[in-house]
Design a protein around this motif. Structure first.
Motif, short mmCIF file in Angstrom:
data_model
loop_
_atom_site.label_atom_id
_atom_site.label_comp_id
_atom_site.label_asym_id
_atom_site.label_seq_id
_atom_site.Cartn_x
_atom_site.Cartn_y
_atom_site.Cartn_z
N GLN A 109 55.23 41.88 45.34
CA GLN A 109 55.95 42.59 46.40
C GLN A 109 55.16 43.73 47.02
N HIS A 110 54.25 44.33 46.25
CA HIS A 110 53.60 45.55 46.75
C HIS A 110 52.07 45.51 46.70
N GLY A 111 51.50 44.41 46.21
CA GLY A 111 50.06 44.24 46.28
C GLY A 111 49.25 45.08 45.31
N GLY A 142 38.74 36.71 36.78
CA GLY A 142 39.92 35.98 36.38
C GLY A 142 40.67 35.33 37.53
N SER A 143 40.69 35.98 38.68
CA SER A 143 41.42 35.40 39.82
C SER A 143 40.77 34.11 40.30
N VAL A 144 39.46 34.10 40.38
CA VAL A 144 38.75 32.88 40.80
C VAL A 144 38.96 31.78 39.76
N PRO A 173 41.75 38.31 45.02
CA PRO A 173 42.37 38.89 43.83
C PRO A 173 43.85 38.51 43.85
N ASN A 174 44.40 38.12 42.70
CA ASN A 174 45.74 37.52 42.68
C ASN A 174 45.73 36.31 43.62
N PRO A 175 45.11 35.22 43.19
CA PRO A 175 44.80 34.09 44.09
C PRO A 175 46.04 33.55 44.79
N ARG A 176 45.89 33.30 46.08
CA ARG A 176 47.02 32.89 46.91
C ARG A 176 47.14 31.37 46.95
N TYR A 177 48.35 30.92 46.82
CA TYR A 177 48.67 29.50 46.81
C TYR A 177 48.12 28.80 48.06
#
Length: 385
Positions: A274-276, A95-97, A67-71
């Motif tokens: 910053q806070h997830g 949406g994240s995928v 979730p909130n895909p990481r670079y």
């Protein structure tokens, strides 16, 4: 109404059992990389249906898109694409995928530092791999638009990009795939879609009655069906309508020819970085405070929102507008999405780092008038405590 150009090439294949259509939708000679999140795609049987539909095609799997895909995660997928020679991507998830797959599609064809894609907001993209999606979580509208957001934890940065080269070729929407979603994700999805509409609607009157009525219909649908979706998770008609509403909320159609805001989203991205916090949680925190902060500029449209969406008939224009903000906050709470920073154990000490990051990312002239400055955002966050 302002001048506009509308373009959206994504084919939508909607309905129960439509994953089988992948055999028709993906070129027979394609070497496909299937990208997904956690093991729920396997446990629910969705991944098995996808693999069956791919038939004799060569395909590989890439799991673990967050979730909130990481670079950093996405760059591992880019490396896999290049090393193993995949020429088609398939996103299976929410949406994240899908956002992550858009980045992979562009980065795999980009010769320079892939971070440039994000810092340029997509303007440096010259090519991208073709891809399709199988949507399992209605929320972001990414299945039918050209936008993506990627999170880079090492920089505490969550940045968006857009390019016509990352429209999905197709998206399969099977409402049955939403039955097993956790309640939190259902609530988040409805709030996310709601705020997508609001960002394109709650600005100022622009003599665009078609866009207004379309937006108001989507908002009314979310208000009516969102709580029902929490209560009756396997009602096909409710889930189908919710799924299609979330897609229409951000496929570009309601935003043509009208001013758009997006300040809530940009400030919300900093909260996530910053806070997830979940994306929808940040929107629920920021939006009511942002509407109050920009009340005078938005008053006319807020009153229209009050009358047409919330059916508020009594009071002055200002009183109706204020009631609409309160009802919006109440709706988010009914969807089990809290609306105060303190609900997420954040206090005033969190504000300055958020403002500093917003400024570093160049988000200094936000909103439909370009007047949502860091100072304005500071007041918004203080009001959201």
């Amino acid at each position: 109404m302002n001048n506009f150009e509308f373009y959206n090439p994504t084919r939508i294949v909607f309905g129960e059992g439509k994953i089988a259509e992948l055999d028709r939708l993906i070129p027979a000679a394609a070497k496909v990389l299937v990208l997904f999140g956690g093991q729920s795609a396997r446990k629910t049987g969705t991944l098995g249906e996808v693999e069956q539909a791919l038939g004799e095609r060569q395909f590989g799997l890439f799991s673990g898109i967050e979730p909130n895909p990481r670079y950093d995660t996405l760059m591992k997928a880019v490396e896999k694409v290049r090393e193993e020679g995949y020429d088609y991507l398939l996103a299976v998830g929410g949406g994240s995928v899908i956002d992550g797959t858009k980045f992979v599609a562009a980065a795999a064809k980009y010769d320079g530092d892939a971070w440039d894609i994000l810092t340029s907001m997509g303007s440096k993209i010259e090519a991208a791999l073709p891809f399709g999606t199988v949507l399992t979580l209605p929320a972001t509208g990414s299945e039918m638009n050209k936008g993506s957001v990627v999170n880079r934890e090492s920089m505490q940065a969550k940045l968006p990009f857009m390019s016509e080269l990352v429209f999905p070729q197709f998206s399969v929407l099977d409402p049955v795939k939403t039955y097993t979603l956790p309640i939190r994700q259902v609530g988040n999805g409805a709030v996310d879609a709601f705020v997508h509409v609001v960002e394109q609607y709650l600005t100022y009157p622009a003599n665009a009655p078609v866009q207004d009525r379309f937006a108001e219909g989507l908002l009314q649908t979310l208000i009516e069906l969102g709580p029902q979706a929490l209560e009756t998770p396997e009602d096909y008609n409710i889930r189908a309508s919710l799924m299609w509403t979330a897609t229409l909320a951000l496929n570009g159609l309601i935003g043509v020819g009208v001013p758009q805001d997006w300040s809530t989203h940009m400030l919300g991205h900093e909260l996530t970085a910053q806070h997830g916090l979940d994306h929808a949680q940040t929107l629920a925190v920021v939006l009511p405070a942002m509407l109050n902060e920009k009340f005078e500029q938005k008053q006319a449209k807020l009153a229209q929102f009050a009358e047409r969406v919330w059916h508020i008939e009594q009071g002055s224009e200002a009183e109706k507008a204020q009631q609409a903000i309160e009802k919006t906050r109440d709706f988010f709470e009914r969807m089990n999405v809290k609306t105060r920073m303190s609900d997420y154990d954040l206090d005033e000490s969190a504000i300055e780092p958020l403002i500093e990051s917003l400024t570093q990312h160049g988000m200094t002239q936000l909103g439909e008038h370009g007047d949502v400055t860091p100072d304005v955002c500071r007041r918004v966050l203080q009001a959201a405590l």
